[in-house]
Design a protein around this motif. Structure first.
Motif, PDB file in Angstrom:
ATOM      1  N   LEU A 299       7.432 -36.857  14.922  1.00 57.22           N
ATOM      2  CA  LEU A 299       6.930 -37.816  13.920  1.00 57.22           C
ATOM      3  C   LEU A 299       6.383 -39.096  14.533  1.00 57.22           C
ATOM      4  O   LEU A 299       5.446 -39.687  14.014  1.00 57.22           O
ATOM      5  N   TRP A 300       7.007 -39.543  15.600  1.00 60.79           N
ATOM      6  CA  TRP A 300       6.708 -40.897  16.096  1.00 60.79           C
ATOM      7  C   TRP A 300       6.067 -40.950  17.474  1.00 60.79           C
ATOM      8  O   TRP A 300       5.541 -41.989  17.864  1.00 60.79           O
TER       9      TRP A 300
ATOM     10  N   SER B 253      14.015 -48.943   9.400  1.00 60.63           N
ATOM     11  CA  SER B 253      14.734 -48.345   8.268  1.00 60.63           C
ATOM     12  C   SER B 253      14.998 -46.865   8.531  1.00 60.63           C
ATOM     13  O   SER B 253      16.098 -46.371   8.314  1.00 60.63           O
ATOM     14  N   TRP B 254      13.970 -46.167   8.981  1.00 59.88           N
ATOM     15  CA  TRP B 254      14.062 -44.717   9.228  1.00 59.88           C
ATOM     16  C   TRP B 254      15.190 -44.376  10.197  1.00 59.88           C
ATOM     17  O   TRP B 254      15.927 -43.419   9.996  1.00 59.88           O
TER      18      TRP B 254
ATOM     19  N   HIS C  35      18.047 -45.579  10.882  1.00 56.50           N
ATOM     20  CA  HIS C  35      19.463 -45.644  10.476  1.00 56.50           C
ATOM     21  C   HIS C  35      20.051 -44.257  10.236  1.00 56.50           C
ATOM     22  O   HIS C  35      21.091 -43.921  10.775  1.00 56.50           O
ATOM     23  N   HIS C  36      19.370 -43.490   9.378  1.00 54.19           N
ATOM     24  CA  HIS C  36      19.915 -42.170   9.045  1.00 54.19           C
ATOM     25  C   HIS C  36      19.303 -41.067   9.897  1.00 54.19           C
ATOM     26  O   HIS C  36      19.399 -39.891   9.533  1.00 54.19           O
ATOM     27  N   ASN C  37      18.656 -41.446  10.977  1.00 56.08           N
ATOM     28  CA  ASN C  37      18.102 -40.442  11.872  1.00 56.08           C
ATOM     29  C   ASN C  37      18.689 -40.667  13.270  1.00 56.08           C
ATOM     30  O   ASN C  37      19.861 -40.391  13.453  1.00 56.08           O
TER      31      ASN C  37
ATOM     32  N   ARG D  40      19.823 -43.185  14.911  1.00 57.42           N
ATOM     33  CA  ARG D  40      21.060 -43.986  14.942  1.00 57.42           C
ATOM     34  C   ARG D  40      22.249 -43.127  14.490  1.00 57.42           C
ATOM     35  O   ARG D  40      23.272 -43.058  15.159  1.00 57.42           O
ATOM     36  N   GLY D  41      22.100 -42.492  13.355  1.00 55.50           N
ATOM     37  CA  GLY D  41      23.204 -41.701  12.811  1.00 55.50           C
ATOM     38  C   GLY D  41      23.597 -40.542  13.719  1.00 55.50           C
ATOM     39  O   GLY D  41      24.776 -40.373  14.048  1.00 55.50           O
TER      40      GLY D  41
END
Lengths: 219, 219
Positions: B151-152, B101-102, B104-106, B108-109
């Motif tokens: 973060l990851w 989910s995260w 998509h707007h990170n 990926r975008g």
């Protein structure tokens, strides 16, 4: 120890989760976090609530989880989330997953984009966005809402079939947000209007939108 | 009748699905669609393959599904997708869902945004993007890759733990795309570099990236 739910009903995905939690009667400890104070950006929030510094967040004992779509699925796996919202049948579930993936770069991206540019950023920074940028953002949102209507609502049913589920709740919460920015998402979109009216009848939907409606009524 | 898989290995989510399909030995009929010909935008594609006019798409008999993340979950529910990619344990699964989910707007975008502006759009339209827009897009991508790393990847493991899964495959496929646009995502990011090297060792990863590497080597 009840699951903790950190949220602000001004946030679209927080409202969506609030509705499914309430309607499924999943016990939780309400932990409201007012986004407009910027509390979520503090070091203590990052340490004690979530390193992602966003809402919604749940703490299920020592398990911390963000991202509303991931939380929805976790509730389906671990709690008594109503099947109504996230069906167990794999094909029906895949349709909900398909919409919840699709919406990120479609209605979520474009409706939030316009809401932030028109209403939120001027509130935070005290500066209005340029007319040119606003016009472009509004056009992109409008085109995307047309696409949403034609791809997902071209009959009188709900997004993935004959009954409402998480896809409808997530979509409607995003679309309501545009009204805070003075936009009428139903204008010229009869299928969207009919669908939104039906979703608004879902239990806890009105309650979740009390703050949104209060802001709109004051404008 | 084997499931049909419509894809182009130039597309990041198509590569991610290709890797997990091959590694899980899920039988499928390969239906390559060259995106650069615009075939996916044709009326016949909309009618016969997918009304969304995007890749990837699967047809499992008469069930059509788009959105790579939704397809991944469908494969976990309906086919013999390896648990390695999408764990059955609900907390481990929630971590993968959270990342998917995260992103998509990170990453990926932002990575796709730069790739499109710098490489794809000039190829399609024959016109270069403005230096100002390119600079802004590159900075946003760079900031977001820093955030992704902090973060990851702030230890020597994979995105959600000690072993690679769909989160790593989806993320790595997005990040490789920036190299087509002449960007080095590893520069100044030691954790990202170490992680990407490990993900590149996954079975079928190199094979999935043959086209990407061929484009890069010609530049």
């Amino acid at each position: 120890m009840a699951m903790k739910f950190y949220y602000d009903l001004l946030s679209q995905p927080c409202r969506a989760l609030y509705i499914v939690l309430q309607a499924s009667k999943i016990p939780y400890e309400a932990c409201p976090i007012p986004l407009k104070t910027g509390m979520h950006l503090s070091e203590s929030f990052a340490k004690d609530v979530s390193k992602f510094q966003k809402l919604p967040v749940i703490h299920d004992k020592d398990f911390r989880l963000t991202e509303s779509v991931a939380i929805l699925k976790y509730l389906a796996n671990e709690k008594n989330l109503s099947d109504k919202f996230y069906p167990k049948d794999s094909k029906s579930q895949a349709r909900v997953d398909e919409f919840l993936s699709w919406q990120h770069h479609n209605i979520r991206g474009f409706c939030t984009g316009y809401f932030r540019m028109k209403w939120l950023m001027p509130l935070i920074t005290g500066q209005q966005s340029s007319e040119r940028h606003l016009k472009g953002s509004k056009q992109n949102m409008s085109d995307n809402l047309d696409l949403f209507e034609s791809l997902w609502l071209s009959d009188d049913k709900f997004i993935t079939g004959g009954t409402p589920n998480a896809a409808d709740i997530w979509a409607a919460c995003e679309i309501e947000q545009t009204r805070i920015a003075g936009y009428n998402p139903c204008e010229g979109r009869p299928y969207l209007e009919a669908w939104l009216q039906k979703v608004r009848e879902e239990p806890f939907y009105k309650e979740a939108h009390t703050i949104v409606e209060a802001i709109i009524s004051k404008q």
